[in-house]
Design an enzyme around this catalytic site. Sequence first.
Site, short mmCIF file in Angstrom:
data_model
loop_
_atom_site.label_atom_id
_atom_site.label_comp_id
_atom_site.label_asym_id
_atom_site.label_seq_id
_atom_site.Cartn_x
_atom_site.Cartn_y
_atom_site.Cartn_z
N HIS A 1 50.86 52.19 25.73
CA HIS A 1 49.40 52.10 25.75
C HIS A 1 48.74 53.45 26.06
O HIS A 1 47.94 53.93 25.26
CB HIS A 1 48.95 51.01 26.73
CG HIS A 1 47.48 51.02 26.98
ND1 HIS A 1 46.55 50.72 26.01
CD2 HIS A 1 46.77 51.34 28.09
CE1 HIS A 1 45.33 50.84 26.52
NE2 HIS A 1 45.44 51.21 27.78
N HIS B 1 45.13 57.42 32.43
CA HIS B 1 43.96 56.61 32.77
C HIS B 1 44.26 55.32 33.54
O HIS B 1 43.39 54.83 34.24
CB HIS B 1 43.12 56.31 31.52
CG HIS B 1 43.64 55.23 30.64
ND1 HIS B 1 44.58 55.44 29.66
CD2 HIS B 1 43.34 53.90 30.60
CE1 HIS B 1 44.83 54.31 29.05
NE2 HIS B 1 44.10 53.35 29.60
N ASP B 2 45.45 54.79 33.46
CA ASP B 2 45.78 53.56 34.19
C ASP B 2 46.71 53.79 35.39
O ASP B 2 47.08 52.82 36.05
CB ASP B 2 46.43 52.53 33.25
CG ASP B 2 45.41 51.78 32.41
OD1 ASP B 2 44.23 51.71 32.81
OD2 ASP B 2 45.79 51.27 31.35
N GLU C 1 45.05 52.82 38.81
CA GLU C 1 44.72 51.40 38.79
C GLU C 1 45.97 50.51 38.84
O GLU C 1 45.95 49.45 39.47
CB GLU C 1 43.93 51.13 37.51
CG GLU C 1 43.19 49.84 37.48
CD GLU C 1 42.28 49.76 36.26
OE1 GLU C 1 42.37 48.75 35.56
OE2 GLU C 1 41.50 50.71 36.03
N ASP C 2 47.03 50.92 38.17
CA ASP C 2 48.17 50.02 37.96
C ASP C 2 49.50 50.49 38.55
O ASP C 2 50.52 49.82 38.35
CB ASP C 2 48.37 49.78 36.46
CG ASP C 2 47.21 49.02 35.84
OD1 ASP C 2 46.49 48.31 36.58
OD2 ASP C 2 47.00 49.15 34.63
N ASP D 1 40.49 53.76 24.73
CA ASP D 1 41.15 52.67 25.45
C ASP D 1 40.73 51.32 24.89
O ASP D 1 41.57 50.45 24.61
CB ASP D 1 40.82 52.77 26.94
CG ASP D 1 41.49 51.71 27.80
OD1 ASP D 1 42.64 51.34 27.52
OD2 ASP D 1 40.85 51.26 28.77
#
Length: 184
Positions: free
Chosen positions: A37, A63-64, A67-68, A124
Amino acid sequence: MSQESMLVSLIDCVNFAAIKHSTQRRKDPEKSPYINHPIGVARILAKEGGISDLATLQAAVLHDTVEDTDTTFEEIEEHFGKEVRDIVADVTDDKTLHWQKRKDLQVTHSPFICPKAKLVKLADKLYNLRDLEKSTPEGWTKKRVQTYFEWSAKVINGIRGTNADLEKELDKLFTKRDVLPDGL
């Protein structure tokens, strides 16, 4: 910065993200590796959006991560600089908030994020919507997929005027789903 050192910096970033996301899988039926991704988001920016700015591409790959994964903003800044950190911060949801509040904040916050973060946000959403066109994630209903398209259109409305090529691709998907963003 030379082209060679920019390339090395981008590869270092991909390696960092691959390590951070190494145990994660997407929710598609194939359970594809999650790292596909963020790499795909960066690819959309470079190939379809015409973006060659290193910080933007690095932020797309990262970018994630906050967050993840267990990554911190400080860690991103230490490895990739303040500009990349700031872009990633602009596109990172606060996971301590209820999911609906996070989604609402994306709609209201997106017009105010930096231009490079808007590019990451466009790519995204484009990646995610294309994924949803291919297959429904495990546990998702058709209604949930449609709701995601409708919510994505609201997010994109707040960042229109950022990249005509990416917006055109998004609009094709919205039109296919009978989701008409404001202004169309």
